[in-house]
Design an enzyme around this catalytic site. Structure first.
Site, mmCIF file in Angstrom:
data_model
loop_
_atom_site.group_PDB
_atom_site.id
_atom_site.type_symbol
_atom_site.label_atom_id
_atom_site.label_comp_id
_atom_site.label_asym_id
_atom_site.label_seq_id
_atom_site.Cartn_x
_atom_site.Cartn_y
_atom_site.Cartn_z
ATOM 1 N N ASP A 4 86.913 60.731 -5.606
ATOM 2 C CA ASP A 4 87.905 59.894 -5.705
ATOM 3 C C ASP A 4 87.315 58.561 -5.673
ATOM 4 O O ASP A 4 86.715 58.108 -4.679
ATOM 5 C CB ASP A 4 88.699 59.889 -4.363
ATOM 6 C CG ASP A 4 89.764 58.844 -4.239
ATOM 7 O OD1 ASP A 4 89.774 57.890 -4.941
ATOM 8 O OD2 ASP A 4 90.749 59.337 -3.432
ATOM 9 N N ARG A 7 88.491 55.517 -3.445
ATOM 10 C CA ARG A 7 87.939 55.379 -2.147
ATOM 11 C C ARG A 7 86.642 55.218 -1.819
ATOM 12 O O ARG A 7 86.050 54.379 -1.111
ATOM 13 C CB ARG A 7 88.372 56.935 -1.607
ATOM 14 C CG ARG A 7 87.702 57.301 -0.630
ATOM 15 C CD ARG A 7 87.618 58.919 -0.115
ATOM 16 N NE ARG A 7 86.936 59.345 1.180
ATOM 17 C CZ ARG A 7 85.802 59.907 0.914
ATOM 18 N NH1 ARG A 7 85.008 59.709 -0.275
ATOM 19 N NH2 ARG A 7 85.199 60.259 2.143
ATOM 20 N N GLU A 82 84.957 63.447 20.615
ATOM 21 C CA GLU A 82 85.318 63.087 22.065
ATOM 22 C C GLU A 82 84.447 63.971 22.990
ATOM 23 O O GLU A 82 84.493 63.911 24.098
ATOM 24 C CB GLU A 82 86.906 63.761 22.225
ATOM 25 C CG GLU A 82 87.833 62.940 21.545
ATOM 26 C CD GLU A 82 88.008 63.083 20.020
ATOM 27 O OE1 GLU A 82 88.720 62.618 19.348
ATOM 28 O OE2 GLU A 82 87.248 64.180 19.632
ATOM 29 N N GLU A 97 86.443 57.292 7.351
ATOM 30 C CA GLU A 97 87.474 57.537 6.535
ATOM 31 C C GLU A 97 88.418 58.412 7.023
ATOM 32 O O GLU A 97 88.317 59.735 6.865
ATOM 33 C CB GLU A 97 86.860 58.007 5.250
ATOM 34 C CG GLU A 97 87.967 57.767 3.883
ATOM 35 C CD GLU A 97 88.923 59.188 3.841
ATOM 36 O OE1 GLU A 97 89.814 58.994 4.308
ATOM 37 O OE2 GLU A 97 88.411 60.038 3.112
ATOM 38 N N GLU A 106 97.432 64.813 9.584
ATOM 39 C CA GLU A 106 96.036 65.408 9.632
ATOM 40 C C GLU A 106 94.939 64.343 9.801
ATOM 41 O O GLU A 106 94.100 64.489 9.233
ATOM 42 C CB GLU A 106 95.842 66.431 8.870
ATOM 43 C CG GLU A 106 96.800 67.582 8.804
ATOM 44 C CD GLU A 106 96.242 68.791 7.804
ATOM 45 O OE1 GLU A 106 95.505 68.617 6.868
ATOM 46 O OE2 GLU A 106 96.617 70.038 8.294
ATOM 47 N N HIS A 246 93.080 60.515 -4.280
ATOM 48 C CA HIS A 246 93.479 61.823 -3.843
ATOM 49 C C HIS A 246 94.414 61.935 -2.958
ATOM 50 O O HIS A 246 95.281 62.873 -2.647
ATOM 51 C CB HIS A 246 92.177 62.460 -3.253
ATOM 52 C CG HIS A 246 92.006 62.101 -1.898
ATOM 53 N ND1 HIS A 246 91.251 61.127 -1.600
ATOM 54 C CD2 HIS A 246 92.213 62.663 -0.747
ATOM 55 C CE1 HIS A 246 90.941 60.920 -0.385
ATOM 56 N NE2 HIS A 246 91.522 61.926 0.180
#
Length: 306
Positions: A4, A7, A82, A97, A106, A246
């Site tokens: 992509d 991006r 985390e 990203e 998601e 994408h």
């Protein structure tokens, strides 16, 4: 995603054309994947880059870093952001990203916000730092007929129960800009450097004004991404009038086929929230009404991105 170009090239340009932001700084790459963003940062003069990736791709990223001679600058850490511990107390820059389809499906935004609150220095930078969600309306008779009305009569049998399910599932696809019937409306802007995780739940009004006489079969959502801390504003759009990415666009089919005349407005609101059972899924509710010369309609529809 590496292919992509919109991006990947935008991130590369942001980093290479703003080396003053990265020189001698400690960078944290959240959801690093292959490590491409970390490599860009290292090449731009970062003092050190911590590339965090929870999937098996972390092993590949380590190899890629070694193969390209950046092992002394980039440390790949495998695990959830985390749950891992960084070898430093604070970082100067967080890059990620994190965007998903419809911006929020998601996505990794909560992980970025957690990282910001835990590890970013007070005057630190989050890249990208602004995202905006937009809405427009399209004519899409051919596709709707093929994919949705198809279920009305399947070789002589009524399968409309599947049609109902198909209507409630947003379609991720590329929209031809010639299908756009109305203006584009800004629904929500998120400032990643200041927002809290609860800000991903919102209700936004919209008023889409027809630019020609036509039919409306669906609403279309897309997003823009901005890097405002650069020497000059940089970013990209996933809209139908921009070069394809994408992420494509998200199409939400309406139960009504609306006949709209130039100058008339389709008004309503969109409510967006993470699904309660699975926060990575998105629940969308659209309320809309049209009070036109040829068409009067009002409805509430629910969509689930799964």
């Amino acid at each position: 995603m590496l292919k992509d170009a919109v991006r990947t090239k935008t991130y590369q340009n942001v980093i290479y054309q703003n080396k003053f932001l990265f020189k001698d700084k400690v960078v944290l790459d959240v959801g690093a994947g292959t490590g491409i963003l970390s490599l860009f940062c290292a090449k731009a003069g970062a003092a050190h880059v911590y590339a965090v990736e929870c999937s098996h791709m972390a092993n590949m990223a380590k190899e890629i870093v070694e193969s390209n001679g950046f092992s002394n600058v980039i440390t790949v850490l495998k695990g959830k952001i985390e749950e891992i511990e960084l070898p430093v107390a604070k970082v100067d820059i967080i890059i990620s990203e994190w965007m998903g389809y419809f911006l929020l499906f998601e996505n990794m935004l909560n992980s970025v916000l957690y990282t910001r609150d835990k590890w970013l220095v007070n005057d630190g930078i989050v890249l990208p730092d602004k995202t905006s969600l937009y809405l427009t309306a399209i004519e899409d008779a051919e596709y709707k007929e093929d994919k949705i009305e198809f279920w009305n009569n399947v070789y002589g049998f009524d399968m409309t129960c599947i049609k109902k399910q198909a209507m409630g599932e947003p379609l991720v696809d590329t929209v031809d800009q010639n299908q756009i019937v109305t203006n584009c409306q800004l629904l929500k802007t998120m400032d990643i450097s200041k927002m809290v995780s609860g800000d991903t739940s919102f209700t936004a009004p919209f008023k889409l004004v027809a630019e020609r006489d036509d039919y409306i079969h669906a609403l279309v959502a897309y997003f823009d991404v901005s890097f405002t801390k650069c020497h000059k504003l940089m970013g990209f759009s996933t809209g139908p009038r921009s070069r394809a990415t994408h992420w494509k666009q998200t199409v939400l089919y309406l139960e009504d086929v609306l006949t709209i005349c130039q100058g008339e407005a389709l008004s309503g609101s969109m409510t967006v929230a993470p699904n309660k059972k699975n926060p990575r899924d998105v629940d969308i509710m659209i309320k809309y009404s049209l009070n036109g010369r040829r068409c009067v309609a009002s409805r509430t529809q629910h969509f689930k991105m799964r």
